[in-house]
Design a protein around this motif. Structure first.
Motif, PDB file in Angstrom:
ATOM      1  N   ASP A 317       0.833  -1.209   0.000  1.00 31.93           N
ATOM      2  CA  ASP A 317       0.000   0.000   0.000  1.00 31.93           C
ATOM      3  C   ASP A 317       0.863   1.253   0.000  1.00 31.93           C
ATOM      4  N   GLN A 318       2.000   1.212   0.683  1.00 31.57           N
ATOM      5  CA  GLN A 318       2.882   2.369   0.716  1.00 31.57           C
ATOM      6  C   GLN A 318       3.452   2.661  -0.661  1.00 31.57           C
ATOM      7  N   THR A 321       1.022   4.787  -2.501  1.00 31.99           N
ATOM      8  CA  THR A 321       1.078   6.160  -1.984  1.00 31.99           C
ATOM      9  C   THR A 321       2.312   6.881  -2.515  1.00 31.99           C
ATOM     10  N   SER A 325       3.301  10.645  -4.722  1.00 32.90           N
ATOM     11  CA  SER A 325       3.968  11.641  -3.885  1.00 32.90           C
ATOM     12  C   SER A 325       5.022  12.377  -4.702  1.00 32.90           C
ATOM     13  N   LYS A 336      -0.361  15.543  -7.927  1.00 30.02           N
ATOM     14  CA  LYS A 336      -1.611  15.488  -7.181  1.00 30.02           C
ATOM     15  C   LYS A 336      -2.354  16.823  -7.204  1.00 30.02           C
ATOM     16  N   ASN A 359      -6.300  -0.231  -3.923  1.00 29.67           N
ATOM     17  CA  ASN A 359      -5.492   0.973  -3.785  1.00 29.67           C
ATOM     18  C   ASN A 359      -5.938   2.080  -4.737  1.00 29.67           C
ATOM     19  N   LEU A 363      -7.014   5.789  -3.418  1.00 32.19           N
ATOM     20  CA  LEU A 363      -6.341   7.015  -3.840  1.00 32.19           C
ATOM     21  C   LEU A 363      -7.211   7.906  -4.725  1.00 32.19           C
TER      22      LEU A 363
END
Length: 471
Positions: A317-318, A321, A325, A336, A359, A363
């Protein structure tokens, strides 16, 4: 099985290309321990001696590269032969066909016109012949990958001249370009001119461009080296192959390795099996809604700076993310806060589709997609993980945030051009039309306007644009 040809242009292109072949050989050695020349290996390599069809010898990652009967599907071009010469003398030298090298000794002097007009014309026939030979060794040629810098003379000038030749001679074959943009404090004073002239060619002739910039790469390297662990590779540190300046003044090997990993992950579907492999033609089909807007912002997780120096394994999951980023983008942008036209998530390793869908749903609320493509996701899954990691994720986003990179180049160009600084270096080159500066700047301004008009739709939805008040 389709094949691709890697075209390494200039010092930067050959440094990155060296890292790519190192990593590719390591992966094939890890997952093809018998050394059998198979379909996945044929995507970027060819077997030049049928006597050694089974098996072939490839590097085992211990620093001793034993390569027998394998030749890379590559063309190496540099008008200053130092990097190519050392590469050929190094442990990876045997994997390259000496007939596919095109070098000179004097260099392009950080001048697009010298690279494109002078050397591009001088070596046109030789480059065309090398491309023809490389293409004839392919049973099903799918794509060309050009690796080059934007700020130098050979990378920007000869690189875009090769792109023109590919468009003329192989119009049906996909043309992918990995272009390295200079940082804001680049010490090449003419890099804004070279970048704008090269951008015009990339916009008109490439099918897909993967831009990366030196500042983002340097920031990533600083982050990884603070938390990673040291190690080595097949390429000797401190050599011209691993240094940004001649004589090893500034090491760029870690930065080159990040870009090489971008290509390694992008091409994994061509090199290995997968339950949901994404073909290269699907990248352009799904991520390029407008022909000129074919610039894809990339992000990698986990991050690599050498085969043995990387961030610790990330939780699944990271990784998702991370991909959105700004710290993990290979450009100094933050997608984003801009508008997505489309996005691809290319995963490797033991990952389930349910994890991907979960995911994406997690998101989605924080991302802004253009109104006519709210479901603009493309997902790929290759079952073979990268070397040393359980899984990895490459994100490719067609996002309006790229306009910030373009406007920075625009500003640096205008500061020089309004004073006519250094233009004499270009005007004295035979075949260089000075009107090309204005034409290239118009092309860049038009590109910025296209991205800005799309971004304006997001600003209106968010209430950032003042509305007309009726009294």
């Amino acid at each position: 099985m389709t094949q691709s040809i890697l075209i390494q242009v200039g010092q930067c292109g050959n440094q990155i290309g060296c890292r790519f072949w190192d990593l590719a050989l390591r992966e094939h050695a890890q997952y093809n321990k018998a050394g059998v020349f198979d379909g996945p290996m044929s995507s970027f390599f060819r077997n030049v001696d049928t006597r050694y069809a089974n098996p072939v010898e490839i590097p085992l990652g211990d620093g001793r590269a034993k390569i027998r009967a394998l030749k890379a599907r590559a063309v190496l071009v540099d008008m200053e032969q130092g990097v190519v010469g050392e590469l050929m003398r190094g442990p990876l030298g045997e994997v390259f066909d000496h007939q596919q090298l095109i070098t000179d000794v004097s260099g392009s002097g950080n001048n697009w016109a010298v690279g494109n007009r002078t050397y591009g014309s001088l070596y046109r026939d030789q480059i065309t012949e090398s491309l023809r030979k490389a293409a004839e060794h392919c049973d099903c040629l799918q794509s060309f990958f050009i690796i080059h810098s934007m700020g130098g003379g050979t990378g920007s000038g000869v690189g875009t001249r090769i792109l023109e030749l590919l468009q003329d001679h192989y119009p049906e074959v996909y043309r992918f370009t990995t272009a390295v943009f200079p940082s804001a404090d680049d010490d090449v004073v003419t890099s804004p001119y070279n970048s704008v002239l090269a951008l015009h060619e990339l916009t008109e002739r490439a099918d897909c461009v993967l831009p990366v910039d030196n500042q983002a790469l340097m920031d990533i390297c600083h982050k990884v080296t603070k938390t990673g662990r040291p190690g080595g590779g097949l390429v000797k540190a401190g050599s011209e192959i691993t240094s940004g300046a001649r004589g090893g003044e500034k090491p760029f090997d870690s930065m080159n390795n990040i870009v090489a990993n971008l290509l390694i992950n992008l091409t994994s579907a061509s090199r290995f099996e997968g339950s949901l492999n994404v073909d290269l033609n699907e990248i352009t089909m799904n991520l390029v809604p407008y022909p000129r807007l074919h610039y894809l912002v990339s992000a990698l997780s986990p991050l690599y700076v050498s085969p043995d120096l990387r961030l610790p394994p990330r939780k699944l999951d990271q990784m998702f993310t991370d991909a959105f980023s700004k710290e993990f983008q290979l450009l100094k942008v933050d997608p984003k806060h801009s508008l997505y036209l489309a996005c691809a998530l290319l995963l490797r390793g033991n990952v389930n589709m349910s994890d991907i869908r979960r995911n994406i749903e997690r998101l989605r609320p924080s991302l802004h997609f253009v109104h006519w493509n709210q479901q603009g996701w493309k997902t790929g899954l290759c079952s073979v993980p990268p070397s040393g990691q359980p899984y990895s994720l490459l994100s490719l986003a067609n996002n309006t945030c790229f306009r910030h990179t373009l406007t920075d180049i625009q500003d640096h160009f205008n500061k020089l051009y309004k004073r006519k600084a250094h233009l004499h270096h270009y005007s004295r080159v035979d075949g260089m039309e000075m009107g090309l500066f204005g034409e290239s700047m118009e092309s860049l301004s038009s590109l910025v306007e296209e991205y800005s008009s799309l971004q304006a739709t997001l600003n209106q939805l968010q209430g950032d644009t003042p509305r007309l008040r009726i009294m």
